[in-house]
Design an enzyme around this catalytic site. Structure first.
Site, PDB file in Angstrom:
ATOM      1  N   TYR A 187      -3.307  -0.779   9.975  1.00 36.85           N
ATOM      2  CA  TYR A 187      -3.177  -1.088   8.550  1.00 36.85           C
ATOM      3  C   TYR A 187      -1.779  -0.748   8.040  1.00 36.85           C
ATOM      4  O   TYR A 187      -1.120  -1.569   7.381  1.00 36.85           O
ATOM      5  CB  TYR A 187      -4.230  -0.294   7.767  1.00 36.85           C
ATOM      6  N   SER A 207       0.830  -1.205   0.000  1.00 36.52           N
ATOM      7  CA  SER A 207       0.000   0.000   0.000  1.00 36.52           C
ATOM      8  C   SER A 207       0.859   1.248   0.000  1.00 36.52           C
ATOM      9  O   SER A 207       1.932   1.280   0.606  1.00 36.52           O
ATOM     10  CB  SER A 207      -0.881   0.014   1.245  1.00 36.52           C
TER      11      SER A 207
HETATM   12  N1  LIG Z   1      -8.720  -0.493  -2.223  1.00 36.66           N
HETATM   13  C1  LIG Z   1      -7.670   0.254  -1.921  1.00 36.66           C
HETATM   14  O1  LIG Z   1      -7.726   1.491  -1.961  1.00 36.66           O
HETATM   15  C2  LIG Z   1      -6.368  -0.383  -1.555  1.00 36.66           C
HETATM   16  C3  LIG Z   1      -5.261   0.453  -1.407  1.00 36.66           C
HETATM   17  C4  LIG Z   1      -4.032  -0.109  -1.078  1.00 36.66           C
HETATM   18  C5  LIG Z   1      -3.937  -1.471  -0.909  1.00 36.66           C
HETATM   19  N2  LIG Z   1      -5.033  -2.263  -1.055  1.00 36.66           N
HETATM   20  C6  LIG Z   1      -4.871  -3.687  -0.834  1.00 36.66           C
HETATM   21  O2  LIG Z   1      -5.422  -4.404  -1.900  1.00 36.66           O
HETATM   22  C7  LIG Z   1      -5.793  -5.699  -1.443  1.00 36.66           C
HETATM   23  C8  LIG Z   1      -7.193  -6.009  -1.933  1.00 36.66           C
HETATM   24  O3  LIG Z   1      -8.084  -5.117  -1.285  1.00 36.66           O
HETATM   25  P1  LIG Z   1      -9.413  -4.570  -1.973  1.00 36.66           P
HETATM   26  O4  LIG Z   1      -9.327  -3.109  -1.967  1.00 36.66           O
HETATM   27  O5  LIG Z   1      -9.681  -5.289  -3.216  1.00 36.66           O
HETATM   28  O6  LIG Z   1     -10.471  -4.942  -0.835  1.00 36.66           O
HETATM   29  P2  LIG Z   1     -11.668  -5.984  -0.774  1.00 36.66           P
HETATM   30  O7  LIG Z   1     -12.583  -5.805  -1.927  1.00 36.66           O
HETATM   31  O8  LIG Z   1     -12.222  -5.842   0.604  1.00 36.66           O
HETATM   32  O9  LIG Z   1     -10.948  -7.394  -0.938  1.00 36.66           O
HETATM   33  C9  LIG Z   1     -10.221  -7.965   0.096  1.00 36.66           C
HETATM   34  C10 LIG Z   1     -10.086  -9.434  -0.220  1.00 36.66           C
HETATM   35  O10 LIG Z   1      -9.299 -10.018   0.817  1.00 36.66           O
HETATM   36  C11 LIG Z   1      -9.991 -11.160   1.293  1.00 36.66           C
HETATM   37  N3  LIG Z   1      -9.700 -11.401   2.694  1.00 36.66           N
HETATM   38  C12 LIG Z   1      -9.870 -10.574   3.747  1.00 36.66           C
HETATM   39  N4  LIG Z   1      -9.538 -11.196   4.882  1.00 36.66           N
HETATM   40  C13 LIG Z   1      -9.149 -12.449   4.531  1.00 36.66           C
HETATM   41  C14 LIG Z   1      -8.702 -13.577   5.248  1.00 36.66           C
HETATM   42  N5  LIG Z   1      -8.579 -13.572   6.586  1.00 36.66           N
HETATM   43  N6  LIG Z   1      -8.378 -14.718   4.559  1.00 36.66           N
HETATM   44  C15 LIG Z   1      -8.521 -14.737   3.215  1.00 36.66           C
HETATM   45  N7  LIG Z   1      -8.940 -13.718   2.477  1.00 36.66           N
HETATM   46  C16 LIG Z   1      -9.260 -12.582   3.145  1.00 36.66           C
HETATM   47  C17 LIG Z   1     -11.476 -10.881   1.065  1.00 36.66           C
HETATM   48  O11 LIG Z   1     -12.177 -12.098   0.886  1.00 36.66           O
HETATM   49  P3  LIG Z   1     -13.086 -12.833   1.977  1.00 36.66           P
HETATM   50  O12 LIG Z   1     -13.717 -11.797   2.817  1.00 36.66           O
HETATM   51  O13 LIG Z   1     -14.034 -13.627   1.122  1.00 36.66           O
HETATM   52  O14 LIG Z   1     -12.156 -13.722   2.714  1.00 36.66           O
HETATM   53  C18 LIG Z   1     -11.428 -10.142  -0.258  1.00 36.66           C
HETATM   54  O15 LIG Z   1     -11.441 -11.054  -1.324  1.00 36.66           O
HETATM   55  C19 LIG Z   1      -5.656  -5.672   0.073  1.00 36.66           C
HETATM   56  O16 LIG Z   1      -4.444  -6.261   0.458  1.00 36.66           O
HETATM   57  C20 LIG Z   1      -5.633  -4.185   0.385  1.00 36.66           C
HETATM   58  O17 LIG Z   1      -4.959  -3.895   1.573  1.00 36.66           O
HETATM   59  C21 LIG Z   1      -6.247  -1.759  -1.375  1.00 36.66           C
END
Ligand SMILES: NC(=O)c1ccc[n+]([C@@H]2O[C@H](COP(=O)([O-])OP(=O)(O)OC[C@H]3O[C@@H](n4cnc5c(N)ncnc54)[C@H](OP(=O)(O)O)[C@@H]3O)[C@@H](O)[C@H]2O)c1
Length: 254
Positions: free
Chosen positions: A150, A137
């Site tokens: 985070y 991130s």
């Molecule tokens: N969106 C942003 O602005 C942003 C910015 C920087 C970094 N990121 C990173 O990008 C990645 C994806 O995030 P996203 O934005 O796409 O969010 P999201 O839509 O909430 O997706 C998160 C994913 O992680 C899975 N997950 C959460 N806890 C888990 C666990 N204990 N075991 C297995 N899977 C788990 C969720 O699936 P289940 O709930 O089905 O398990 C979901 O598929 C993350 O690492 C996040 O930190 C996102």
């Protein structure tokens, strides 16, 4: 896309960035292993694709690792790339501190990536040109309010993967660290503050995959946010004033 005919494991594929990446990799003709906890969402993902294989894996649970490894080894002889994408976010409140949050978030964002690597290690090293991809991130670039849990978990992931990269040179394993800014996914849709330079997930996925194709060491996006964070690191006193809880949304008012 030049990534085709590979076997690629994407964690956290049930929504947001993981789902986008899984779909695009499958459309390009790869075998995609998609894992998460929400099997209903994964079943929805797989519709119309015979080359997406789904399974349930809570990355925070190390007890699941040996079973996951065994099932993967039964089905595949090698895995070319793993995308360590599963992640969560919770905001810390200094007025009502939930100290257990720090460990809880790290257990998914950092230890979850370690657990995934432990499960895939043998199959990854059996691939001709293994590639580890971590979704970190931009939050690590400068301190944001309420982001103790985070930010620290992602900083740990960054260091872990960068250190891995040093050692893995000898084994010809590439390591890419992706550093998204704000992307419009279920994770950020819960945020109670305005997010600068917010990208749609489709655009983010395309750019992330381009970085993967080139096996870049790291890729941070979007550029204006990287510049803002550079400013924050270079002028910490001004940054601290800009980030005052009265300026940015404050959990104290909750
Ligand atoms: N969106 C942003 O602005 C942003 C910015 C920087 C970094 N990121 C990173 O990008 C990645 C994806 O995030 P996203 O934005 O796409 O969010 P999201 O839509 O909430 O997706 C998160 C994913 O992680 C899975 N997950 C959460 N806890 C888990 C666990 N204990 N075991 C297995 N899977 C788990 C969720 O699936 P289940 O709930 O089905 O398990 C979901 O598929 C993350 O690492 C996040 O930190 C996102």
């Amino acid at each position: 896309m030049t990534i085709k005919g590979e076997t690629i494991w994407v964690t956290g594929a049930s929504s947001g960035l993981g789902r986008e990446l899984a779909l695009r990799l499958a459309e390009a003709g790869n075998t995609v292993i998609a894992s998460a906890r929400n099997m209903e969402a994964l079943r929805d993902l797989v519709e119309g694709f015979s080359n997406i294989h789904i399974f349930e894996f809570d990355v925070s649970q190390r007890e699941q690792v040996s079973n996951i490894r065994a099932s993967l080894e039964q089905r595949y002889s090698s895995i070319d790339r793993v995308i360590l994408n599963a992640g969560t976010c919770e905001y810390f409140n200094v007025h009502k501190p939930d100290w257990s949050m720090i460990g809880r978030v790290s257990q998914v964002n950092f230890i979850g990536a370690v657990n995934t690597l432990e499960a895939v290690w043998g199959l990854l090293l059996a691939a001709p040109k293994p590639h580890i991809v971590g979704v970190g991130s931009q939050a690590v670039g400068a301190p944001f309010p309420r982001t103790q849990a985070y930010g620290a978990s992602k900083a740990a992931l960054h260091y872990f993967l960068e250190s891995m990269r040093v050692d893995l040179q000898l084994l010809n394993v590439d390591v890419t660290l992706l550093k998204p800014g704000f992307v419009d996914t279920p994770l950020t849709q819960r945020n109670d503050f305005s997010m600068p330079f917010l990208w749609p997930p489709e655009k983010a996925a395309v750019k992330m995959l381009a970085a993967l194709e080139k096996r870049q060491r790291s890729y941070a996006f979007p550029l204006p946010l990287s510049l803002l964070l550079w400013f924050g690191r270079s002028f910490p006193r001004i940054w601290l004033r800009l980030m005052r809880p009265s300026v940015v949304a404050d959990a104290a008012g909750d």
